[in-house]
Design an enzyme around this catalytic site. Structure first.
Site, short mmCIF file in Angstrom:
data_model
loop_
_atom_site.label_atom_id
_atom_site.label_comp_id
_atom_site.label_asym_id
_atom_site.label_seq_id
_atom_site.Cartn_x
_atom_site.Cartn_y
_atom_site.Cartn_z
N LYS A 45 118.91 76.00 64.98
CA LYS A 45 117.77 75.46 64.37
C LYS A 45 116.50 75.45 65.35
O LYS A 45 115.93 74.33 65.11
CB LYS A 45 117.90 74.15 63.47
CG LYS A 45 118.90 74.15 62.53
CD LYS A 45 119.10 72.71 61.60
CE LYS A 45 120.28 73.00 60.55
NZ LYS A 45 121.65 73.45 61.05
N ARG A 46 116.31 76.51 66.04
CA ARG A 46 115.20 76.77 67.01
C ARG A 46 113.90 76.90 66.13
O ARG A 46 114.25 77.13 65.12
CB ARG A 46 115.79 77.67 67.99
CG ARG A 46 116.95 77.49 68.91
CD ARG A 46 116.58 76.07 69.71
NE ARG A 46 117.81 76.12 70.60
CZ ARG A 46 118.68 75.01 70.85
NH1 ARG A 46 118.63 73.95 69.71
NH2 ARG A 46 119.68 74.90 71.65
#
Length: 266
Positions: A89-90
């Site tokens: 979940k960058r």
């Protein structure tokens, strides 16, 4: 490659690797070695029906360098016909995003990464530029807090993400995360993204229905990866032996895969 695996196994199962020390059977021992052994055994027990694995980086990072080294070895041991999704979940811009892409794709060797799209196209481009890798954008998530932002606006934010992001990459390397706990919206998702693959968490312990997900989400190329984590990897319970735990994990994965096979044949 992904579609060929789905056809060969008659399954669109993604197994989430979320090795929580409080839930790993005690028979595996303790610490990073227990976590690594647990994940490797999960892969061995499910690889005949799984087409993807999704290690959640948050469960490896607390171990520091030892956790990253273990994750690297776990990924290396996953069969080549299975997609490896780094659930990271960058979401950032410029050189930071480029470094994230390099670290996950080249350093870790993952085939895909989950990314938050809310900083816009320039935060996504370093990932989508890798046409040999998958970028998986959060669009309609399964958590209760999704109501805080994802449904606001006209059209709602999740629809804007689906519509706008399709101009950033092709369905060959761009997926969307769509939570199984909101199956009534899957038909709308398919209207907006008819050709895209959808990574669907929330089936099983979170209460999502595989039947409803398949009814509203399947397309001509399957177009679905349904993730199950806790419902599969902890099926054996904390007090079971390794053999007992993996037998129950294997059975849980096979039950879900059999249901998937039935939806593909309809």
């Amino acid at each position: 490659k992904l579609y060929e695996a789905i056809k060969a196994k008659q399954s669109y199962l993604c197994v989430g690797l979320d090795p929580d020390p409080a839930k790993i059977p005690s028979s595996f021992g303790e610490g990073v070695k227990a976590m690594e052994s647990f994940c490797n055994e999960i892969v061995l027990a499910t690889q005949h029906v799984a087409v993807a694995y999704k290690p959640n980086l948050a469960f490896f990072e607390p171990y520091g360098a030892d956790g990253w080294a273990a994750l690297d070895r776990i990924i290396e041991a996953i069969p080549g016909d299975c997609l490896v999704i780094a659930d990271a979940k960058r979401g950032d811009i410029g050189n930071t995003a480029k470094k994230y892409a390099t670290a996950i794709f080249d350093g870790l060797g993952a085939d895909a990464i989950t990314v938050a799209p809310y900083m816009g196209e320039d935060s996504i481009r370093p990932f989508t530029e890798r046409s040999d890798k998958w970028t998986i954008l959060l669009a309609l998530t399964s958590n209760p807090g999704a109501d805080d932002f994802e449904f606001h606006g006209t059209p709602p934010l999740f629809e804007r993400v689906l519509d706008r992001a399709q101009g950033w990459a092709s369905p060959d390397n761009l997926m969307f995360v769509i939570g199984a706990t909101r199956p009534e919206l899957l038909s709308r998702v398919r209207e907006l993204a008819p050709d895209s693959f959808l990574l669907v968490p929330g089936v099983g312990s979170q209460g999502g229905s595989l039947e409803l997900v398949a009814e509203h989400g399947l397309n001509s190329n399957c177009g679905l990866l349904v993730n199950s984590s806790r419902g599969i990897i902890y099926a054996g319970g904390i007090d079971s032996s390794i053999a007992e735990a993996m037998a129950k994990t294997k059975a849980a994965a096979e039950v879900l895969a059999k249901q998937m096979s039935a939806t593909l044949q309809q």
